[in-house]
Design an enzyme around this catalytic site. Sequence first.
Site, PDB file in Angstrom:
ATOM      1  N   ASP A  56      34.845  30.896  42.822  1.00 30.08           N
ATOM      2  CA  ASP A  56      36.251  30.525  42.705  1.00 30.08           C
ATOM      3  C   ASP A  56      37.125  31.698  43.106  1.00 30.08           C
ATOM      4  OD1 ASP A  56      38.788  29.691  42.107  1.00 30.08           O
ATOM      5  OD2 ASP A  56      38.296  28.883  40.132  1.00 30.08           O
ATOM      6  N   HIS A  66      43.790  34.420  40.354  1.00 26.48           N
ATOM      7  CA  HIS A  66      42.973  35.182  39.416  1.00 26.48           C
ATOM      8  C   HIS A  66      42.724  36.622  39.860  1.00 26.48           C
ATOM      9  CE1 HIS A  66      42.402  31.273  37.675  1.00 26.48           C
ATOM     10  NE2 HIS A  66      41.852  30.827  38.789  1.00 26.48           N
TER      11      HIS A  66
END
Length: 287
Positions: free
Chosen positions: A188, A193
């Site tokens: 991911d 993030h």
Amino acid sequence: MPLDAAKALAAGPRTGEISWTVRDVQLYHLGIGAGVPPDDPGELRYALERGPRVLPGFATVAGGGAPGVIRALSLPGVDVDLARVLHGGQALTVHRPLPAEGTATRTERLTGVYDKGGAALLVLRTETADADGPLWTEEARVFVRGEGGWGGERGPSARPGPPTGPPDRTVRRPVRPDQALLYRLSGDTNPLHADPAFARAAGFDRPVLHGLCTYGITLKAVVDTLLDGEVTRVRSCDARFAAVVYPGETLRVRMWRRHAAVQVSVSAVEREDAPVLDGTVDVDAPR
């Protein structure tokens, strides 16, 4: 281009092959905080090559590549700004123990597009099976801010009531400052993030932890604390992401035994125990 709910729901299923190795399993386990302390035999069972136990949460990253929350955005009729996307929840049902390495076929399709007013909710259902039959089923619930309000069906909204009484067990789990950078190596790579500028554009002070990382940390806490480390006792896990977690924070995981299930509530200690996740883990009886 706005979300086209009718086109998205009309799209047929998408099928592809995935594969994974022991190394992928080890990396996922380290990404959710396993291996601490490094001389703990229980932690080493997640980290060493000699037949590691596989946490069911590994299913959410098996095969590498984008997770369900991102794969949903590449379906027909879904052309939205990634900065407005949030992972709202995740359900996972394990049909049999996950092998430490393997090859399987993944079939997925959008099963719901709901109008939540200020946002759209996409539901991506994925079935994964190998030569021996079904392995797991997962459901990713994806919120797209600013795409609601077209007058569509609101969808299910019932939530389980909050647990009553004191928890049976409470543990703390520290999140490393670099936890998101480590976890993203499992596939991911959403810049939310890792990239401070992207995170600010999305409305956050700094990069946030992956919801599926919090999910994995929570599931591991239940397995280690209430299930004696027996990963095969987990049948399913359904969680709602109530708020983001920031790398470097401490999670407080509260657990309530409920017959063949464990209710969990997770909060961020440093933010006055702000709720970040709630859910239910269904388990087998002790052997």
